[in-house]
Motif scaffolding. Structure first.
Motif, PDB file in Angstrom:
ATOM      1  N   ASP A 195       0.866  -1.170   0.000  1.00  0.00           N
ATOM      2  CA  ASP A 195       0.000   0.000   0.000  1.00  0.00           C
ATOM      3  C   ASP A 195       0.912   1.232   0.000  1.00  0.00           C
ATOM      4  O   ASP A 195       1.676   1.449   0.940  1.00  0.00           O
ATOM      5  CB  ASP A 195      -0.885  -0.044   1.258  1.00  0.00           C
ATOM      6  N   GLU A 196       0.805   2.022  -1.074  1.00  0.00           N
ATOM      7  CA  GLU A 196       1.710   3.170  -1.246  1.00  0.00           C
ATOM      8  C   GLU A 196       1.019   4.501  -0.933  1.00  0.00           C
ATOM      9  O   GLU A 196       1.472   5.559  -1.400  1.00  0.00           O
ATOM     10  CB  GLU A 196       2.201   3.190  -2.707  1.00  0.00           C
ATOM     11  N   ALA A 197      -0.062   4.442  -0.157  1.00  0.00           N
ATOM     12  CA  ALA A 197      -0.864   5.654   0.088  1.00  0.00           C
ATOM     13  C   ALA A 197      -0.010   6.875   0.467  1.00  0.00           C
ATOM     14  O   ALA A 197      -0.224   7.963  -0.055  1.00  0.00           O
ATOM     15  CB  ALA A 197      -1.903   5.372   1.179  1.00  0.00           C
ATOM     16  N   HIS A 198       0.939   6.683   1.382  1.00  0.00           N
ATOM     17  CA  HIS A 198       1.676   7.850   1.890  1.00  0.00           C
ATOM     18  C   HIS A 198       3.066   8.000   1.267  1.00  0.00           C
ATOM     19  O   HIS A 198       3.851   8.829   1.713  1.00  0.00           O
ATOM     20  CB  HIS A 198       1.778   7.762   3.420  1.00  0.00           C
ATOM     21  N   ALA A 199       3.350   7.180   0.247  1.00  0.00           N
ATOM     22  CA  ALA A 199       4.683   7.243  -0.362  1.00  0.00           C
ATOM     23  C   ALA A 199       4.672   7.998  -1.690  1.00  0.00           C
ATOM     24  O   ALA A 199       5.663   8.634  -2.058  1.00  0.00           O
ATOM     25  CB  ALA A 199       5.224   5.830  -0.572  1.00  0.00           C
ATOM     26  N   VAL A 200       3.543   7.917  -2.404  1.00  0.00           N
ATOM     27  CA  VAL A 200       3.485   8.619  -3.696  1.00  0.00           C
ATOM     28  C   VAL A 200       3.526  10.116  -3.414  1.00  0.00           C
ATOM     29  O   VAL A 200       2.868  10.613  -2.514  1.00  0.00           O
ATOM     30  CB  VAL A 200       2.195   8.234  -4.455  1.00  0.00           C
ATOM     31  N   GLY A 201       4.321  10.810  -4.185  1.00  0.00           N
ATOM     32  CA  GLY A 201       4.451  12.255  -3.945  1.00  0.00           C
ATOM     33  C   GLY A 201       5.758  12.517  -3.233  1.00  0.00           C
ATOM     34  O   GLY A 201       6.628  13.215  -3.753  1.00  0.00           O
ATOM     35  N   LEU A 202       5.927  11.864  -2.088  1.00  0.00           N
ATOM     36  CA  LEU A 202       7.210  11.998  -1.391  1.00  0.00           C
ATOM     37  C   LEU A 202       8.295  11.382  -2.269  1.00  0.00           C
ATOM     38  O   LEU A 202       9.385  11.908  -2.430  1.00  0.00           O
ATOM     39  CB  LEU A 202       7.123  11.273  -0.039  1.00  0.00           C
ATOM     40  N   PHE A 203       7.986  10.211  -2.836  1.00  0.00           N
ATOM     41  CA  PHE A 203       8.910   9.539  -3.760  1.00  0.00           C
ATOM     42  C   PHE A 203       8.360   9.551  -5.183  1.00  0.00           C
ATOM     43  O   PHE A 203       8.453   8.551  -5.883  1.00  0.00           O
ATOM     44  CB  PHE A 203       9.135   8.083  -3.352  1.00  0.00           C
ATOM     45  N   ASN A 204       7.696  10.584  -5.576  1.00  0.00           N
ATOM     46  CA  ASN A 204       7.157  10.721  -6.927  1.00  0.00           C
ATOM     47  C   ASN A 204       6.281   9.547  -7.331  1.00  0.00           C
ATOM     48  O   ASN A 204       5.075   9.614  -7.236  1.00  0.00           O
ATOM     49  CB  ASN A 204       8.297  10.975  -7.924  1.00  0.00           C
ATOM     50  N   ARG A 205       6.885   8.418  -7.747  1.00  0.00           N
ATOM     51  CA  ARG A 205       6.071   7.270  -8.188  1.00  0.00           C
ATOM     52  C   ARG A 205       5.809   6.269  -7.073  1.00  0.00           C
ATOM     53  O   ARG A 205       5.245   5.207  -7.322  1.00  0.00           O
ATOM     54  CB  ARG A 205       6.824   6.512  -9.285  1.00  0.00           C
ATOM     55  N   GLY A 206       6.290   6.558  -5.868  1.00  0.00           N
ATOM     56  CA  GLY A 206       6.136   5.626  -4.754  1.00  0.00           C
ATOM     57  C   GLY A 206       7.466   4.982  -4.411  1.00  0.00           C
ATOM     58  O   GLY A 206       8.433   5.065  -5.176  1.00  0.00           O
ATOM     59  N   LEU A 207       7.520   4.337  -3.259  1.00  0.00           N
ATOM     60  CA  LEU A 207       8.784   3.753  -2.783  1.00  0.00           C
ATOM     61  C   LEU A 207       9.174   2.510  -3.579  1.00  0.00           C
ATOM     62  O   LEU A 207      10.347   2.239  -3.796  1.00  0.00           O
ATOM     63  CB  LEU A 207       8.661   3.427  -1.281  1.00  0.00           C
ATOM     64  N   VAL A 208       8.181   1.758  -4.046  1.00  0.00           N
ATOM     65  CA  VAL A 208       8.473   0.536  -4.805  1.00  0.00           C
ATOM     66  C   VAL A 208       9.278   0.903  -6.059  1.00  0.00           C
ATOM     67  O   VAL A 208      10.321   0.301  -6.349  1.00  0.00           O
ATOM     68  CB  VAL A 208       7.161  -0.200  -5.172  1.00  0.00           C
ATOM     69  N   SER A 209       8.811   1.904  -6.788  1.00  0.00           N
ATOM     70  CA  SER A 209       9.537   2.334  -7.992  1.00  0.00           C
ATOM     71  C   SER A 209      10.871   2.970  -7.621  1.00  0.00           C
ATOM     72  O   SER A 209      11.873   2.773  -8.310  1.00  0.00           O
ATOM     73  CB  SER A 209       8.720   3.366  -8.775  1.00  0.00           C
ATOM     74  N   GLU A 210      10.866   3.726  -6.536  1.00  0.00           N
ATOM     75  CA  GLU A 210      12.106   4.383  -6.102  1.00  0.00           C
ATOM     76  C   GLU A 210      13.212   3.339  -5.890  1.00  0.00           C
ATOM     77  O   GLU A 210      14.362   3.558  -6.206  1.00  0.00           O
ATOM     78  CB  GLU A 210      11.819   5.133  -4.780  1.00  0.00           C
ATOM     79  N   LEU A 211      12.820   2.173  -5.350  1.00  0.00           N
ATOM     80  CA  LEU A 211      13.793   1.110  -5.068  1.00  0.00           C
ATOM     81  C   LEU A 211      13.897   0.116  -6.225  1.00  0.00           C
ATOM     82  O   LEU A 211      14.558  -0.912  -6.105  1.00  0.00           O
ATOM     83  CB  LEU A 211      13.399   0.364  -3.781  1.00  0.00           C
ATOM     84  N   ASN A 212      13.191   0.427  -7.310  1.00  0.00           N
ATOM     85  CA  ASN A 212      13.222  -0.437  -8.505  1.00  0.00           C
ATOM     86  C   ASN A 212      12.744  -1.870  -8.201  1.00  0.00           C
ATOM     87  O   ASN A 212      13.320  -2.843  -8.670  1.00  0.00           O
ATOM     88  CB  ASN A 212      14.644  -0.443  -9.077  1.00  0.00           C
ATOM     89  N   LEU A 213      11.678  -1.960  -7.411  1.00  0.00           N
ATOM     90  CA  LEU A 213      11.171  -3.278  -7.005  1.00  0.00           C
ATOM     91  C   LEU A 213       9.847  -3.609  -7.692  1.00  0.00           C
ATOM     92  O   LEU A 213       9.170  -4.569  -7.325  1.00  0.00           O
ATOM     93  CB  LEU A 213      10.966  -3.303  -5.480  1.00  0.00           C
TER      94      LEU A 213
END
Ligand SMILES: Cc1ncc(COP(=O)(O)O)c(C=O)c1O
Length: 373
Positions: A195-213
């Motif tokens: 659940d990326e509710a609070h990650a999108v925006g902070l990490f643009n596309r979310g933390l999953v994409s930020e970490l290439n996962l």
């Protein structure tokens, strides 16, 4: 009075006695340290005018969608929007739901079957708990962000196993150790849902994409009501998963689709996100300013996100401190037990790109004055 009304009264009185009675408010202190509008999109005049313009260019749109997606409510526009969002997050496909609550409810209630296993972090959001409860799967929770505890549960999993985590936790603001969780999941052949509710925006596309996962998770839930400043959500995953949800997710099937107007807001918010480097930097700077300024000794939980929580045990005490902050024009709400565990009651402070240095510094000064009084 009927016995149903007696029951209602007694439950409400119980809440009042416990100090956990909830009321809706319309008056808010002016300085926003409470909303999920992390990047200021909900209040952006520029974004609003983009939406207005787009709507003007499409005068034939209907005010409402007129039905569920499977009946009269589907449009090529909505399907294109789903593809665009999926592409942005580097996912194969996506399915829009009317809210993040609906998305998680639909996903977790329909996918895991009797004999399957859902393992979720103990701090997982209520909508995942509710979705899992509606399934017939076995349910376990593991200690917050604790890989050993997760592995203990994985050892007992049966059937298809789903691990549910939030990339940024909504109440603590800290990150899930996604890379390590995925490694464990691979060992035990479990499917990770983030659940990326609070990650999108902070990490643009979310933390999953930020970490290439993105190719290692089974599904992601992205909500539009937080940093994107609008409303609704999308489940991202394989085309096969989306086909399944269209067939079996009851919170998708049995509800009226969102309106064109709503979908345009989402489309424009995504366009805006792609040019919001400045706001993202301002948010990061404000998080750092707050953390460094407050420092140790005030119960601040470890978090690099927009959610900065200060633990102040006891419902009465945290409510009292929140009231003092509100009297000083800061919109900060206390989070009480049972929403969080007893003893972990807290002030949940949300930072935004638009908070000024002056606002943040005055908040820090006041917090220092009142917390250890
Ligand atoms: C982690 C998490 N997931 C899902 C939701 C629900 O999303 P929505 O507000 O769009 O229903 C929330 C919001 O409260 C949340 O914090």
């Amino acid at each position: 009075m009927s016995s149903a009304n007696n029951y209602i009264k007694s439950k409400l009185n119980e809440r009042k006695a416990l100090g956990t009675y909830r009321i809706l408010k319309t008056d808010k202190p002016p300085i926003d340290f409470c909303s999920n509008d992390y990047l200021g999109f909900a209040r952006s005049a520029e974004l609003k005018s983009k939406v207005d313009q787009y709507l003007k260019q499409h005068p034939d749109y209907l005010n409402g969608s007129t039905g569920s997606r499977l009946l009269s409510g589907n449009t090529a526009f909505c399907e294109e929007l789903e593809s665009e969002i999926a592409k942005f997050h580097d996912a194969e496909a996506g399915l829009i739901f009317n809210s993040g609550y609906d998305a998680n409810l639909g996903l977790f209630s329909s996918l895991p079957q009797r004999g399957d296993t859902i393992i979720s972090d103990e701090l997982i959001h209520a909508c995942i708990i509710d979705g899992a409860r509606l399934s017939y799967a076995n349910r376990y929770s593991f200690k917050h962000n604790d890989l050993k505890s997760l592995e203990d549960k994985l050892k007992h999993a049966t059937g298809n196993c789903y691990i549910a985590v939030e990339s940024i936790y909504s109440m603590d603001g800290d990150r899930a150790p996604l890379t390590e969780i995925i490694t464990l999941a691979e060992t035990y052949k479990a499917n990770v849902i983030v659940d990326e509710a609070h990650a999108v925006g902070l990490f643009n596309r979310g933390l999953v994409s930020e970490l290439n996962l993105q190719n290692k998770v089974f599904a992601r839930v992205i909500t539009f009501g937080k940093a994107l400043g609008t409303h609704g959500a999308i489940v991202l995953g394989s085309s096969l998963l989306i086909e399944y949800l269209i067939n079996f997710a009851r919170s998708f099937v049995y509800t009226t689709a969102s309106s064109f107007h709503q979908q345009v807001s989402v489309k424009m918010a995504y366009e805006f996100l792609q040019t919001s480097g400045k706001q993202q930097q301002e948010l990061t700077d404000n998080i750092n300013l707050f953390k460094l300024g407050l420092g140790d000794g005030y119960g601040l939980l470890e978090s690099d996100s927009a959610i900065q929580s200060i633990v102040i045990p006891g419902n009465d005490r945290v409510k009292q401190i929140a009231l003092t902050l509100q009297d000083n024009n800061f919109d900060i709400r206390p989070i009480l037990s049972p929403t969080v565990a007893k003893g972990a009651e807290r002030l949940r402070i949300c930072l935004h790109a638009f908070n000024t240095d002056k606002e943040i510094n005055s908040l820090i000064q006041l917090l220092k004055q009142i917390i250890n009084e």
